[in-house]
Design an enzyme around this catalytic site. Structure first.
Site, PDB file in Angstrom:
ATOM      1  CB  SER A 280     -11.800  -2.373  -5.776  1.00 42.61           C
ATOM      2  OG  SER A 280     -10.485  -2.812  -5.512  1.00 42.61           O
TER       3      SER A 280
ATOM      4  CG  ASP B 189      -1.467  -3.549  -5.130  1.00 32.34           C
ATOM      5  OD1 ASP B 189      -0.651  -2.940  -4.396  1.00 32.34           O
ATOM      6  OD2 ASP B 189      -2.669  -3.638  -4.858  1.00 32.34           O
TER       7      ASP B 189
ATOM      8  CG  ASP C  69     -10.048 -10.739 -11.265  1.00 33.96           C
ATOM      9  OD1 ASP C  69     -10.848 -11.171 -12.124  1.00 33.96           O
ATOM     10  OD2 ASP C  69      -9.952  -9.541 -10.970  1.00 33.96           O
TER      11      ASP C  69
ATOM     12  NE  ARG D  88      -0.803  -5.360  -2.671  1.00 32.43           N
ATOM     13  CZ  ARG D  88      -1.867  -6.024  -2.267  1.00 32.43           C
ATOM     14  NH1 ARG D  88      -1.722  -7.186  -1.648  1.00 32.43           N
ATOM     15  NH2 ARG D  88      -3.077  -5.532  -2.434  1.00 32.43           N
TER      16      ARG D  88
END
Ligand code: ARG
Length: 399
Positions: A177, A126, A16, A97
């Protein structure tokens, strides 16, 4: 006119974020893409990621070792606040994050970029943490999230990338994931989407299956100074070493797995598996040391603060005035939280079996059932008369 001139993109080397590079340039008219990969101890070689970004069309590829900052400035305050989202998840992914957001903003300012970008989709937490973190640090920067808008499946994204000469080695595609850093791993999707399905053993990397753990217990002693873990078995360790070693030691006994249905910020319930051996053991140990060194009223009041603090980390409000105000309270409470905690590791358990502190306010003279007892038993009677008075009055009027 494109959406931005120069963009700093959070880069992981995955499909991605790689496809984001040509996409930003071709579809959104961005002139220059600078990628930034943060080393937060995800255990991957970042050098190949660097050259990969350049091959995908980035003008510059930055790699930042942020491990120490991550542990000192993000994990340690969370341990001091005993943060567990929905009473269970120690926020191992969530804490990374705001740090990545900060690195992005710093790079954008340094390189004169007018936007930053990330590869998050529109369904997760996120994206919220990145977007809000970035706007809190620099409200003038644009935030671009191509994967939130492009509507491509994974296969379509690969095909798109191949148009620009990108190669995606056919690696055995995992149905999961996974997010990983020094503090832990988060695993979702694939068979885990059925909440009734037990997580297959293959999803775990940091924690052993109980069947494979040692048949003898192991005792360790964690030293804390002002609420911060500083040593294992008397050996002073730097923050990164301490977490790294503790993950090994604790994971070897199979402690630190969590299987939960959690409530995401965007309203979706999701099933997530975590393994966070060191972080979970440290929070338990820290809370225990607090019980020896803090007054009852501080301990009770702090629980509410801890819940709020956990929620604000989960919901992307790390850089917020509320967080700063709560920090002031939490830091004040930690002044006397020094000492050590003994943990017995055995078959998936990390049981706290002892604690000591020079600042202990545990008072043997008062607590003892032995002859040395200094507690004034007679005083209890008068106390109970007054304490129970409202209950007595109520009972007399209603019974
Ligand atoms: N649910 C966790 C959080 O919001 C982890 C998110 C990332 N998980 C993943 N498996 N990629 O912090």
């Amino acid at each position: 006119m494109g959406r931005a001139e120069k963009v700093v993109l959070a880069y992981s080397g995955g499909v991605d974020t790689s496809v984001c590079i040509p996409y930003l340039k071709e579809e959104w008219g961005v002139k220059e893409v600078i990628t930034l990969a943060a080393d937060l101890g995800q255990g991957e070689e970042l050098k190949p990621i660097q050259s990969k970004a350049l091959k995908c069309g980035a003008v510059e590829s930055l790699v930042e070792d942020a491990k120490e900052t991550f542990v000192k400035e993000y994990a340690f305050p969370a341990i001091q606040a005993n943060t567990l989202y929905e009473n269970r998840y120690p926020l191992s992914t969530a804490l990374a994050r705001p740090l990545i957001a900060k690195l992005l903003v710093e790079a954008a300012e340094k390189y004169g970029a007018d936007a930053v970008a990330h590869g998050c989709t529109g369904k997760g937490n996120d994206q919220v943490r990145f977007d809000v973190g970035i706007m809190a640090l620099n409200p003038n920067l644009k935030v671009l999230a191509p994967a939130r808008e492009w509507g491509m499946s994974r296969e379509e994204a690969i095909t798109y990338g191949e148009k620009f000469g990108m190669e995606f080695p056919v690696k055995k595609s995992s149905p999961y994931s996974i997010d990983r850093n020094l503090l832990g791993r988060s695993i979702e999707a694939g068979p885990l989407e059925d909440p009734m399905t037990e997580p297959p053993e293959e999803v775990f990397v940091m924690t052993k299956a109980i069947a494979d753990t040692p048949n003898e217990p192991e005792y360790i002693e964690i030293g804390f100074e002002r609420g911060i873990p500083v040593s294992i078995n008397g050996n002073q360790l730097n923050p990164v070493e301490l977490i790294t070693q503790l993950n090994e030691i604790v994971g070897n006994h199979g402690f630190g797995r969590i299987d939960m249905i959690e409530n995401r910020v965007v309203g979706i319930k999701s099933r997530e598996i975590y393994e966070t051996p060191a972080l979970l053991a440290l929070i338990n140990a820290h809370r225990d040391l607090e019980s020896l060194t803090l007054t009852a009223d501080i301990t009770n009041y702090k629980q509410g603060i801890e819940q709020t603090y956990s929620e604000l980390i989960y919901r992307g409000l790390w850089y917020s005035p509320l967080k700063e105000a709560l920090d002031a309270f939490i830091q004040k409470t930690q002044e006397r939280v020094s000492g050590s905690v003994r943990i017995k590791l055995f078959k998936g358990n990390a049981t706290i079996v002892g604690r000591k502190s020079a600042n202990s306010i545990y008072t043997p003279d008062l607590a003892t059932y032995g002859a040395e007892d200094k507690f004034d038993h007679k005083a209890a009677e008068g106390f109970i008369y007054i304490w129970g008075l409202p209950t007595r009055v109520w009972a007399e009027k209603t019974k």
